[in-house]
Design a protein around this motif. Structure first.
Motif, PDB file in Angstrom:
ATOM      1  N   ARG A  63      -1.080  12.274 -37.827  1.00 27.79           N
ATOM      2  CA  ARG A  63      -0.356  11.353 -38.710  1.00 27.79           C
ATOM      3  C   ARG A  63       1.084  11.805 -38.912  1.00 27.79           C
ATOM      4  NH1 ARG A  63      -5.369  11.687 -40.984  1.00 27.79           N
ATOM      5  NH2 ARG A  63      -4.777  12.861 -42.852  1.00 27.79           N
ATOM      6  N   GLU A 107      -0.527  14.947 -47.001  1.00 29.52           N
ATOM      7  CA  GLU A 107      -0.317  13.684 -46.291  1.00 29.52           C
ATOM      8  C   GLU A 107       1.174  13.512 -46.010  1.00 29.52           C
ATOM      9  OE1 GLU A 107      -1.282  11.646 -44.040  1.00 29.52           O
ATOM     10  OE2 GLU A 107      -3.160  11.462 -45.181  1.00 29.52           O
ATOM     11  N   LEU A 142      -4.383  15.184 -39.788  1.00 29.05           N
ATOM     12  CA  LEU A 142      -3.101  15.242 -40.494  1.00 29.05           C
ATOM     13  C   LEU A 142      -1.953  15.488 -39.517  1.00 29.05           C
ATOM     14  CD1 LEU A 142      -1.604  15.237 -43.219  1.00 29.05           C
ATOM     15  CD2 LEU A 142      -2.018  17.710 -43.367  1.00 29.05           C
ATOM     16  N   LEU A 197       1.917   4.973 -45.461  1.00 33.69           N
ATOM     17  CA  LEU A 197       1.002   6.036 -45.064  1.00 33.69           C
ATOM     18  C   LEU A 197       0.045   5.521 -44.003  1.00 33.69           C
ATOM     19  CD1 LEU A 197       1.509   6.282 -48.390  1.00 33.69           C
ATOM     20  CD2 LEU A 197       0.093   8.309 -48.046  1.00 33.69           C
ATOM     21  N   GLN A 230      -9.776   8.996 -48.700  1.00 27.72           N
ATOM     22  CA  GLN A 230      -8.375   8.583 -48.652  1.00 27.72           C
ATOM     23  C   GLN A 230      -8.016   7.567 -49.735  1.00 27.72           C
ATOM     24  OE1 GLN A 230      -6.298  10.017 -46.541  1.00 27.72           O
ATOM     25  NE2 GLN A 230      -4.451   8.874 -47.036  1.00 27.72           N
ATOM     26  N   GLU A 269      -5.603  15.554 -53.895  1.00 28.04           N
ATOM     27  CA  GLU A 269      -5.921  14.133 -53.944  1.00 28.04           C
ATOM     28  C   GLU A 269      -5.960  13.613 -55.383  1.00 28.04           C
ATOM     29  OE1 GLU A 269      -9.557  13.968 -51.830  1.00 28.04           O
ATOM     30  OE2 GLU A 269      -8.614  14.065 -49.849  1.00 28.04           O
TER      31      GLU A 269
END
Length: 523
Positions: A66, A108, A63, A49, A6, A95
């Motif tokens: 979140r 994300e 995910l 985030l 992350q 990423e």
């Protein structure tokens, strides 16, 4: 997404935002970090985030979770901070090359927020000496308006049940017992008090749920989650990850902010907030539970500090600061558990003699609850404090029966509030002995300290004030003043021993008056 990859996403997001033509200045892109979030600041917009963590009490590990909690955070904060919480954005791509609202798969989610300076947070404003009683009154009004429009919890769910309340409190005790094993004296005293309160307050807890006071609140209302922006207060960062911690008694929410201020030795600010909230809602009955909830909130924060102290990687400076804070919370919880003889103060004075203008800051300075006849008279008739009920003398809301009902309401609320352990100032004219006598008898019967504050000023000055003052809760005009002057009588000898005269011909030193009132001899 694993926890160790992350930070690469965050690093690349920061880099991309610094290179974006929409960013005012690359230097304005910075990162804030909490134990559960990353917040990227750009100078005008912030992206929040959630970390992919599972801490037991919250789980953001997938995910989908979140995404859900980002949307929940937006929903909850739209109630109190719609100008701060602007939406939920996707982070797309990979990423290595992440883009906010870009092309490719969603990797994300980020909450889109209006950025505000850290100096706007009320904990920082307090450090700067910029947090005033007027600010806290505005927060009292804001929170009251918010609570009053919230629907109550269903009676069939567990929120607000005795077992749930007791469990939340017991969880704090369990953690603190393990951490404070070398010094259990303070915690044992607090625990003994809590056990007694659990039994004594059980009917109150049950009644509160039946009366609809369990509502979906903010859940985490302390100074760090309040900002002063655009000349008004905004509460942000509602507790989104556990609904049982936000479906609570509204008085438990009030207790968090009161506790935070008291733990920082800010009694006057705490009571400026509390009195405004109570004046707006009329929820004086909830004060029976406030000491319990203040203790609970102090123990929650002490528990969090205890857990933080045990984390690896904590610096010596942070450990020392956390320990100091923890013991401040424990000291407050202990203080709350200790009995203090309450004081009953009643005002007396003609209209415009300064009763309300002085009793408000005096109540804050003393840490007392102020109960106002002007407000309660109108509440009995379903009117707001600022609604006009002006009429001819001794008619309408000011008839003899209405006045009798008002003083009965004042006595009832006073009795409840004193029984909860709070000092009280009753702000009323108290023209007739019979009105004063019922309060004096209450104090003598229950062993409370009793003080009559008699406010005086020249008739000419009273008339000037009535003509020039702004419309507030009082409806008194010159005709009312003339009527009062005709009937006014000196205190009887059995009352004079309790009387402290306050001339408002000159400015009153409220701090000095607070000291005089506190030390006023009892006969």
């Amino acid at each position: 997404m694993s926890h160790n990859v992350q930070p690469a996403l965050i690093k690349n997001l920061l880099s991309n935002l610094r290179q974006s033509p929409e960013t005012p200045s690359p230097d304005s892109v910075t990162l804030l970090e909490t134990h559960i979030s990353w917040i990227i600041l750009t100078g005008s917009i912030a992206y929040k985030l959630k970390k992919p963590v599972d801490l037991g009490f919250l789980n953001f590990s997938t995910l989908a979770q979140r995404k859900y909690y980002c949307e929940e955070e937006l929903r909850l904060n739209a109630r109190l901070a719609p100008d701060v919480y602007l939406g939920v954005n996707t982070v797309n791509g990979s990423e290595d090359k992440p883009m906010i609202e870009g092309d490719g798969p969603v990797i994300e989610y980020a909450i889109l927020m209006r950025e505000f300076p850290q100096s706007a947070q009320l904990d920082n404003r307090l450090k700067q000496g910029l947090l005033s009683s007027e600010n806290m009154e505005a927060i009292g009004t804001m929170l009251a308006d918010f609570h009053l429009q919230l629907p109550p919890a269903l009676l069939t769910n567990e929120y607000g049940d005795l077992a749930q309340i007791h469990q939340l409190v017991d969880d704090n005790i369990t953690v603190l017992k393990a951490y404070l094993s070398d010094d259990e004296t303070t915690l044992s005293s607090i625990e003994e008090w809590i056990d007694k309160q659990n039994k004594a307050l059980a009917p109150f807890f049950i009644q509160r749920k039946q009366n609809g006071f369990i509502r979906e609140c903010h859940g985490d209302l302390h100074l760090r989650n309040l900002i002063w922006i655009d000349d008004h207060p905004v509460a942000f960062d509602c507790l989104e990850f556990d609904e049982s911690l936000r479906w609570i008694d509204v008085m438990c929410e009030v207790a968090f902010l009161v506790m935070d201020l008291l733990s920082r030795q800010q009694t006057a600010l705490a009571y400026a907030f509390l009195n405004q909230y109570l004046q707006q809602t009329g929820d004086y009955a909830g004060l029976a539970l406030l000491p319990y909830y203040i203790s609970y909130r102090a123990l929650v924060r002490a528990k969090i500090d205890a857990l933080r102290d045990q984390q690896s990687g904590i610096s010596p400076q942070e450990f020392k600061a956390t320990e100091t804070e923890l013991h401040a919370y424990m000291d407050l919880a202990l203080q709350i558990s200790q009995y203090k003889q309450p004081t009953l103060i009643i005002t007396r004075g003609l209209s415009a003699s300064g009763k309300s203008s002085i009793s408000k800051p005096l109540a804050a300075e003393l840490g007392a609850i102020r109960i106002r006849s002007d407000v309660e008279r109108k509440r009995l008739n379903n009117l707001k404090a600022t609604d006009s009920a002006a009429t001819t003398v001794e008619t309408g809301l000011y008839s003899k029966q209405a006045t009798q009902d008002t003083y009965h309401r004042l006595l009832e609320v006073t009795e409840q509030t004193l029984a909860a352990g709070f000092d009280v100032i009753v702000d009323a004219v108290f023209m007739h002995k019979a009105q004063r006598q019922s309060f004096q008898r209450l104090a003598e019967k229950m062993g409370y300290r009793f003080v009559i504050l008699e406010f005086t000023a020249s008739v000419e000055l009273l008339k000037q004030r009535i003509v020039s003052r702004k419309k507030e809760a009082s409806d008194a005009d010159l005709n009312v003043l003339v009527h009062q002057l005709r009937q006014w009588q000196a205190l009887d000898s059995d009352e004079a021993n309790y009387c402290l005269e306050v001339s408002t011909e000159v400015p009153v030193d409220v701090n000095a008056l607070a000291i005089l009132t506190t030390n006023f001899p009892q006969h």
